[in-house]
Design an enzyme around this catalytic site. Sequence first.
Site, PDB file in Angstrom:
ATOM      1  N   THR A 196       0.933  -1.202  -0.057  1.00 22.74           N
ATOM      2  CA  THR A 196       0.030  -0.028  -0.088  1.00 22.74           C
ATOM      3  C   THR A 196       0.608   1.246  -0.188  1.00 22.74           C
ATOM      4  OG1 THR A 196      -0.165   0.104   2.367  1.00 22.74           O
ATOM      5  CG2 THR A 196      -2.058  -1.157   1.163  1.00 22.74           C
ATOM      6  N   LEU A 255      -2.486   5.370  -0.144  1.00 26.89           N
ATOM      7  CA  LEU A 255      -4.081   4.973  -0.485  1.00 26.89           C
ATOM      8  C   LEU A 255      -4.280   3.596   0.169  1.00 26.89           C
ATOM      9  CD1 LEU A 255      -4.485   6.241  -4.056  1.00 26.89           C
ATOM     10  CD2 LEU A 255      -5.299   7.077  -2.038  1.00 26.89           C
ATOM     11  N   HIS A 256      -4.087   3.344   1.623  1.00 25.82           N
ATOM     12  CA  HIS A 256      -4.059   1.949   1.950  1.00 25.82           C
ATOM     13  C   HIS A 256      -5.188   1.301   1.522  1.00 25.82           C
ATOM     14  CE1 HIS A 256      -0.383   3.047   4.133  1.00 25.82           C
ATOM     15  NE2 HIS A 256      -0.968   3.975   4.636  1.00 25.82           N
ATOM     16  N   ASP A 257      -6.522   1.950   2.013  1.00 28.63           N
ATOM     17  CA  ASP A 257      -7.691   1.329   1.838  1.00 28.63           C
ATOM     18  C   ASP A 257      -8.245   1.198   0.474  1.00 28.63           C
ATOM     19  OD1 ASP A 257      -7.285   2.655   4.456  1.00 28.63           O
ATOM     20  OD2 ASP A 257      -8.979   1.325   5.047  1.00 28.63           O
TER      21      ASP A 257
END
Length: 337
Positions: free
Chosen positions: A213, A259-261
């Site tokens: 991520t 933008l992990h999620d």
Amino acid sequence: MDLQEAAMEARNGHRIPPTEEKVIIDTDPGIDDSVAIMMAFEAPGVKVVGLTTIFGNCTTSHATRNALILCDRAGRPEVPVAEGSAEPLKGGKPHVADFVHGSDGLGNTSFPDPTTTNKVEQSAAEFLVDKVSESPGEISVLALGPLTNIALAMKKDSSFASKVKRIVVLGGAFFAAGNATPSAEANIHSDPEAADIVFTSGADIYVVGLNITTQVYFTDKDMLELRNSKGKHAQFLCDICKFYRDWHVHSYGVDALFLHDPVSFTALVHPEYFTFKKGVVRVETQGICKGHTSMDMGLKKWNSDNPWTGYSPISVAWTVDVPKVLAYAKELLFNAQ
């Protein structure tokens, strides 16, 4: 191109799932959670069955309020929201990342309460068990926060792991540094006991860690393009992302935001944008390495049993096609009508 082939092609060449992807999003919104949820609401071929809430980026009560705000703003007030656990499995005060997401979880933006909501009476674990049991093998779970609710669902129903279609987890740091401590990623660190239960449950699990991520981010230029786009959520998302972006500048020294999620949501819908390696993953539950995810990649035969022995392997994201993931996120966010 016949109808079946056409159904595989989305705008700008992104494949639409050939069958509807039904998903429950277990979430702690949270700024990047909010981006991922708005993507899910806009994604062709995806049906959001419900949102379940958990502590992490904010308290569970704030996460529930924010989930209801997101459903309202997306024009999806009918989507059920089930409130989850307020604390980890072992109890105690939960870790809350208000320094990353603001005291309200949405960048201290103080949005008013939604006018129309569908908060259900069931707990998150009860909701997960009931929905998955109603449609065994059809519903996936996208887990964007600590895994407490998922572990509670597995404790409540021993067959949950075999009935859920798949579980895509944002969590862990595989051969990479953590973000809660040098050895642990925040979601896993917040409830390591729950994570170990989930990872060793035998469910079909795909894990997207920080090693993936942190390769995918929006720059200031990307955020300006989003603000100037015609996407119906653009202004809202840009407003909440300011706090998150400023934290990245302070903590990482970058003019961008990870933008992990959204990356984890993309792994659910477009796993072909990633490569995965399989192995048994265990989680350290105590000491200075609490929350560390340790993977046996099967590179050697052990002479005796160890804590990894006898558990089913899970799929760990190993590489990512960054341009394709970014293009997919932009397509959904910039063009939302």
